[in-house]
Structure formats: structure tokens, C-alpha cells
Design a protein around this motif. Structure first.
Motif, PDB file in Angstrom:
ATOM      1  N   LEU A 140      10.047  -4.197  31.805  1.00  0.00           N
ATOM      2  CA  LEU A 140      11.013  -5.243  32.123  1.00  0.00           C
ATOM      3  C   LEU A 140      12.339  -4.672  32.627  1.00  0.00           C
ATOM      4  CD1 LEU A 140      10.367  -7.689  29.146  1.00  0.00           C
ATOM      5  CD2 LEU A 140       9.538  -7.882  31.496  1.00  0.00           C
ATOM      6  N   VAL A 141      12.835  -3.629  31.965  1.00  0.00           N
ATOM      7  CA  VAL A 141      14.099  -3.026  32.389  1.00  0.00           C
ATOM      8  C   VAL A 141      13.959  -2.423  33.782  1.00  0.00           C
ATOM      9  CG1 VAL A 141      15.757  -1.180  31.912  1.00  0.00           C
ATOM     10  CG2 VAL A 141      14.907  -2.617  30.039  1.00  0.00           C
ATOM     11  N   GLU A 142      12.882  -1.688  33.991  1.00  0.00           N
ATOM     12  CA  GLU A 142      12.647  -1.056  35.298  1.00  0.00           C
ATOM     13  C   GLU A 142      12.449  -2.091  36.391  1.00  0.00           C
ATOM     14  OE1 GLU A 142      10.486   2.763  33.107  1.00  0.00           O
ATOM     15  OE2 GLU A 142       9.286   1.150  33.991  1.00  0.00           O
ATOM     16  N   ALA A 143      11.769  -3.188  36.065  1.00  0.00           N
ATOM     17  CA  ALA A 143      11.546  -4.247  37.050  1.00  0.00           C
ATOM     18  C   ALA A 143      12.874  -4.853  37.495  1.00  0.00           C
ATOM     19  CB  ALA A 143      10.642  -5.328  36.471  1.00  0.00           C
ATOM     20  N   GLY A 144      13.784  -5.040  36.546  1.00  0.00           N
ATOM     21  CA  GLY A 144      15.090  -5.562  36.912  1.00  0.00           C
ATOM     22  C   GLY A 144      15.833  -4.639  37.859  1.00  0.00           C
ATOM     23  N   HIS A 145      15.802  -3.340  37.570  1.00  0.00           N
ATOM     24  CA  HIS A 145      16.466  -2.369  38.442  1.00  0.00           C
ATOM     25  C   HIS A 145      15.832  -2.352  39.828  1.00  0.00           C
ATOM     26  CE1 HIS A 145      19.403  -0.452  35.833  1.00  0.00           C
ATOM     27  NE2 HIS A 145      18.506  -0.370  34.862  1.00  0.00           N
ATOM     28  N   LEU A 146      14.517  -2.308  39.889  1.00  0.00           N
ATOM     29  CA  LEU A 146      13.841  -2.221  41.188  1.00  0.00           C
ATOM     30  C   LEU A 146      14.006  -3.492  42.007  1.00  0.00           C
ATOM     31  CD1 LEU A 146      10.491  -0.421  40.242  1.00  0.00           C
ATOM     32  CD2 LEU A 146      12.510   0.582  41.306  1.00  0.00           C
ATOM     33  N   ALA A 147      14.014  -4.636  41.331  1.00  0.00           N
ATOM     34  CA  ALA A 147      14.134  -5.913  42.034  1.00  0.00           C
ATOM     35  C   ALA A 147      15.579  -6.253  42.365  1.00  0.00           C
ATOM     36  CB  ALA A 147      13.522  -7.025  41.184  1.00  0.00           C
ATOM     37  N   PRO A 152      14.304  -9.229  33.495  1.00  0.00           N
ATOM     38  CA  PRO A 152      13.590 -10.494  33.293  1.00  0.00           C
ATOM     39  C   PRO A 152      13.191 -10.681  31.837  1.00  0.00           C
ATOM     40  CG  PRO A 152      12.191  -8.889  34.419  1.00  0.00           C
ATOM     41  CD  PRO A 152      13.558  -8.294  34.354  1.00  0.00           C
ATOM     42  N   ARG A 153      13.312 -11.909  31.351  1.00  0.00           N
ATOM     43  CA  ARG A 153      12.986 -12.220  29.960  1.00  0.00           C
ATOM     44  C   ARG A 153      12.070 -13.436  29.832  1.00  0.00           C
ATOM     45  NH1 ARG A 153      13.587  -7.586  27.423  1.00  0.00           N
ATOM     46  NH2 ARG A 153      15.699  -6.730  27.594  1.00  0.00           N
ATOM     47  N   THR A 154      11.770 -14.087  30.938  1.00  0.00           N
ATOM     48  CA  THR A 154      10.866 -15.233  30.918  1.00  0.00           C
ATOM     49  C   THR A 154       9.765 -14.993  31.944  1.00  0.00           C
ATOM     50  OG1 THR A 154      12.015 -16.476  32.650  1.00  0.00           O
ATOM     51  CG2 THR A 154      12.801 -16.747  30.374  1.00  0.00           C
ATOM     52  N   LEU A 155       8.697 -15.779  31.842  1.00  0.00           N
ATOM     53  CA  LEU A 155       7.597 -15.631  32.790  1.00  0.00           C
ATOM     54  C   LEU A 155       8.065 -15.885  34.212  1.00  0.00           C
ATOM     55  CD1 LEU A 155       4.654 -15.127  33.418  1.00  0.00           C
ATOM     56  CD2 LEU A 155       4.161 -17.520  32.825  1.00  0.00           C
ATOM     57  N   ASP A 156       8.876 -16.893  34.423  1.00  0.00           N
ATOM     58  CA  ASP A 156       9.357 -17.183  35.779  1.00  0.00           C
ATOM     59  C   ASP A 156      10.194 -16.026  36.318  1.00  0.00           C
ATOM     60  OD1 ASP A 156       8.107 -19.620  36.002  1.00  0.00           O
ATOM     61  OD2 ASP A 156       9.854 -20.795  35.355  1.00  0.00           O
ATOM     62  N   GLU A 157      11.007 -15.414  35.461  1.00  0.00           N
ATOM     63  CA  GLU A 157      11.817 -14.279  35.909  1.00  0.00           C
ATOM     64  C   GLU A 157      10.943 -13.073  36.228  1.00  0.00           C
ATOM     65  OE1 GLU A 157      15.944 -15.351  33.469  1.00  0.00           O
ATOM     66  OE2 GLU A 157      14.549 -13.846  32.677  1.00  0.00           O
ATOM     67  N   ILE A 158       9.876 -12.868  35.472  1.00  0.00           N
ATOM     68  CA  ILE A 158       8.947 -11.767  35.751  1.00  0.00           C
ATOM     69  C   ILE A 158       8.247 -11.993  37.084  1.00  0.00           C
ATOM     70  CG2 ILE A 158       6.819 -10.648  34.997  1.00  0.00           C
ATOM     71  CD1 ILE A 158       7.696 -11.121  32.123  1.00  0.00           C
ATOM     72  N   LYS A 159       7.804 -13.221  37.325  1.00  0.00           N
ATOM     73  CA  LYS A 159       7.149 -13.545  38.604  1.00  0.00           C
ATOM     74  C   LYS A 159       8.082 -13.263  39.774  1.00  0.00           C
ATOM     75  CE  LYS A 159       5.270 -17.683  38.505  1.00  0.00           C
ATOM     76  NZ  LYS A 159       5.095 -19.100  38.080  1.00  0.00           N
ATOM     77  N   LYS A 160       9.342 -13.669  39.628  1.00  0.00           N
ATOM     78  CA  LYS A 160      10.328 -13.430  40.689  1.00  0.00           C
ATOM     79  C   LYS A 160      10.514 -11.937  40.931  1.00  0.00           C
ATOM     80  CE  LYS A 160      15.217 -14.111  41.816  1.00  0.00           C
ATOM     81  NZ  LYS A 160      16.522 -14.683  41.342  1.00  0.00           N
ATOM     82  N   ALA A 161      10.644 -11.165  39.852  1.00  0.00           N
ATOM     83  CA  ALA A 161      10.841  -9.722  39.996  1.00  0.00           C
ATOM     84  C   ALA A 161       9.642  -9.069  40.671  1.00  0.00           C
ATOM     85  CB  ALA A 161      11.093  -9.093  38.626  1.00  0.00           C
ATOM     86  N   ALA A 162       8.430  -9.478  40.288  1.00  0.00           N
ATOM     87  CA  ALA A 162       7.224  -8.907  40.899  1.00  0.00           C
ATOM     88  C   ALA A 162       7.207  -9.159  42.404  1.00  0.00           C
ATOM     89  CB  ALA A 162       5.983  -9.497  40.243  1.00  0.00           C
ATOM     90  N   VAL A 175       4.144  -5.995  36.438  1.00  0.00           N
ATOM     91  CA  VAL A 175       5.319  -5.952  35.574  1.00  0.00           C
ATOM     92  C   VAL A 175       4.843  -6.104  34.141  1.00  0.00           C
ATOM     93  CG1 VAL A 175       7.522  -7.015  34.968  1.00  0.00           C
ATOM     94  CG2 VAL A 175       6.793  -6.915  37.367  1.00  0.00           C
ATOM     95  N   LYS A 176       5.200  -5.136  33.314  1.00  0.00           N
ATOM     96  CA  LYS A 176       4.734  -5.085  31.933  1.00  0.00           C
ATOM     97  C   LYS A 176       5.682  -5.867  31.031  1.00  0.00           C
ATOM     98  CE  LYS A 176       5.053  -0.672  32.207  1.00  0.00           C
ATOM     99  NZ  LYS A 176       5.035   0.795  32.007  1.00  0.00           N
ATOM    100  N   GLY A 177       5.191  -7.023  30.547  1.00  0.00           N
ATOM    101  CA  GLY A 177       5.993  -7.813  29.633  1.00  0.00           C
ATOM    102  C   GLY A 177       5.956  -7.255  28.228  1.00  0.00           C
ATOM    103  N   GLY A 178       4.775  -6.773  27.833  1.00  0.00           N
ATOM    104  CA  GLY A 178       4.620  -6.167  26.515  1.00  0.00           C
ATOM    105  C   GLY A 178       5.084  -7.079  25.403  1.00  0.00           C
ATOM    106  N   THR A 179       5.874  -6.537  24.506  1.00  0.00           N
ATOM    107  CA  THR A 179       6.408  -7.320  23.387  1.00  0.00           C
ATOM    108  C   THR A 179       7.782  -7.893  23.714  1.00  0.00           C
ATOM    109  OG1 THR A 179       7.382  -5.329  22.394  1.00  0.00           O
ATOM    110  CG2 THR A 179       5.148  -5.932  21.696  1.00  0.00           C
ATOM    111  N   GLY A 180       8.232  -7.739  24.949  1.00  0.00           N
ATOM    112  CA  GLY A 180       9.563  -8.196  25.316  1.00  0.00           C
ATOM    113  C   GLY A 180       9.651  -9.671  25.616  1.00  0.00           C
ATOM    114  N   ILE A 181       8.517 -10.373  25.620  1.00  0.00           N
ATOM    115  CA  ILE A 181       8.482 -11.804  25.879  1.00  0.00           C
ATOM    116  C   ILE A 181       8.006 -12.510  24.614  1.00  0.00           C
ATOM    117  CG2 ILE A 181       7.511 -13.628  27.328  1.00  0.00           C
ATOM    118  CD1 ILE A 181       9.333 -11.725  28.829  1.00  0.00           C
TER     119      ILE A 181
END
Length: 277
Positions: A140-147, A152-162, A175-181
């Protein structure tokens, strides 16, 4: 019998849980022949487990790459790359090889730390690695930096970052949500430019996750080397690492590690794939 050849360009973890140790264990569990180029040595102060990251001299990295490419890897995976120069060398290694696939694990921090190893790494990865990646595997942290967005902390935010990371050139993004969601499921989101897939597995109440990210990316690389298509390679890798986490164990007072052989020797975990809108 010959095995597919899987090369990791990454750091070492003295504890054996992450880095090239995790990669080589995962490669072995997938019946591929793994070898490595060492970029950093990571040790830990025993009483606090604070990380000490020591880059390998650049000429030594170059010499290792020369040898590794002479062995004709089928797939190349990257992990901890300590500088922009090593990022560029990793790109050149892939382009100068006959490798069919390039798996980019965009390691930016050591587990438990928050500070990016080198602020220049993000832009260098975006410029040099992402456009050539068969699969890129940010947390999640890396996805935010790359995007270029907040973490991202929600499913919609993860989809946007991807989608934003894919737009920067990656063939496939997970994008690995893991235990962060929040919720009972450990979720990852896979995007290939046309379809979004929600990959779900049960979330386990365990801290035995040291090395999980490295193991996941290495499993993807090995699956690709063994002829799997990217989506299936990611699905199988999620099952592999989920079993490794569930069956992990406590190494010391600071860290619990994944069990790399659990998928093959203990139990296979079910992963649910749902196509998203």
C-alpha cells in the motif's frame, strides 16, 4: 531434466526471512533454479532490531550481473535496490538478457520502518523499471508513492492506484492490501489494463509475515518461469504466500517469519478471484 532459471537482484537479510534468502527458498519450492545478484547487506541491531542497510560497491554489483546474465535467466526479479544507479543497472540487465519476464518488487522501506531508503528511488523506479515490468507488486505504501497519491486505504483507492501505476507502463500491477484493509479477508487487486481482479484469502491473526512481500514476488517470478500467464501466476503466488504466513513461526522477540515450504508440505490455501467493475 532442466529447470527454468530465475534470477533475483536484491538485498540479503541476515535473519534469512526476506531478501534473496526468501527469493531463493521460494524459487526452490517452485522447482526453478534460482541464483542471485546481491545489492545490499541488511543486518539488525539485536536488542532493538533496527535495520542497518549497507550497499554493495557498484563495481561488485556490475561484476555479479555480468556473471548472472551469462547464465541466461528466464525471469528476472528485483527486490531491494539501494540507489538510482543500481535501479538503472537492473533495467539494463533485463534489456540485455533473453529473459521473458521482469518482476519488479518496488522495495522502498524495510519492514517496520517508515522512511524511504532513498528518496530518489521512486522516480528512478517509475522511469526505469515500471515500463518494462511484466508484473509490479507494490504494497500500500509503495503503491501510493508509485501512483503519486496518498497511501490507499480503501478498495476504491487501491483500484485507482493500480490503474495509475499501469498507466506508467507496467503490463500488470498487483497492489497488496494484506492486513492494511479492514475486514476478514486479506485482499490484493490485480490489474492488466482491461480487468480488475479482487483476490481474496482468509486473514490470519498472526504476525508471522516477515519476508511475505519478497516471497510473493518471487513466487510470481517462478510461476511465470514455469509458463503460467500473469494472472494465474499471481493467483498461485497469493495462495503460496498465504499458506506461508498461516504456518509461519516466531523466530525471536522481534520477528516472526513465513514458512516458505508450507504450501507444498502442509496445506494449500484457497484464493477467491472476483472481477471488479
Amino acid at each position: 531434466m532442466t529447470l527454468a532459471r530465475t534470477l533475483t537482484i536484491a538485498g540479503t537479510d541476515v535473519s534469512g526471512g526476506a531478501g534473496i534468502a526468501a527469493d531463493l527458498k521460494a524459487f526452490q519450492e517452485h522447482e526453478t533454479y534460482g541464483f542471485s545478484v546481491l545489492t545490499t547487506v541488511v543486518s539488525m541491531e539485536p536488542s532493538t532490531w533496527s535495520h542497518r542497510v549497507s550497499p554493495i560497491p557498484i563495481e561488485d554489483v556490475k561484476n555479479q550481473l555480468e556473471t548472472a546474465l551469462s547464465l541466461n535467466p528466464d525471469v528476472i526479479k528485483t527486490g531491494m535496490l539501494p540507489s538510482e544507479e543500481v535501479v538503472e543497472l537492473s533495467k539494463e540487465a533485463f534489456l540485455n538478457s533473453n529473459a521473458k519476464h521482469f518482476v519488479v518488487d518496488p522495495v522502498m522501506v524495510c519492514k517496520g520502518d517508515d522512511e524511504v531508503l532513498n528518496p530518489g528511488l521512486v522516480e528512478s523506479m517509475i522511469e526505469n523499471l515500471i515500463p518494462h515490468a511484466t508484473v509490479v507488486t507494490p504494497n500500500l505504501v509503495e503503491a501510493g508513492h508509485l501512483a503519486g497519491v496518498k497511501t490507499p486505504r480503501t478498495l476504491d483507492e487501491i483500484k485507482k492506484a493500480a490503474k495509475l501505476i499501469h498507466a506508467k507502463g507496467a503490463n500488470n500491477v498487483v497492489v497488496k492490501g494484506g492486513t492494511g484493509i479492514e475486514g476478514d479477508s486479506a485482499i490484493d487487486v490485480f490489474y492488466d489494463g482491461s480487468e480488475l481482479h479482487l483476490l481474496e484469502s482468509k486473514k490470519f491473526d498472526t504476525a508471522f509475515n516477515h519476508g511475505a512481500g519478497c516471497t510473493f514476488a518471487a513466487s510470481i517470478a517462478a510461476n511465470l518461469a514455469n509458463g503460467k500467464e500473469p494472472l494465474e501466476a499471481v493467483q498461485l503466488a497469493k495462495a503460496f504466500v498465504t499458506s506461508a504466513i498461516k504456518n509461519g513461526w516466531q523466530m525471536n522477540e522481534h520477528v516472526g517469519v513465513v514458512r516458505h515450504g508450507a504450501y507444498n508440505s502442509v496445506e494449500k490455501i484457497e484464493v477467491v478471484d472476483k472481477v471488479l467493475n
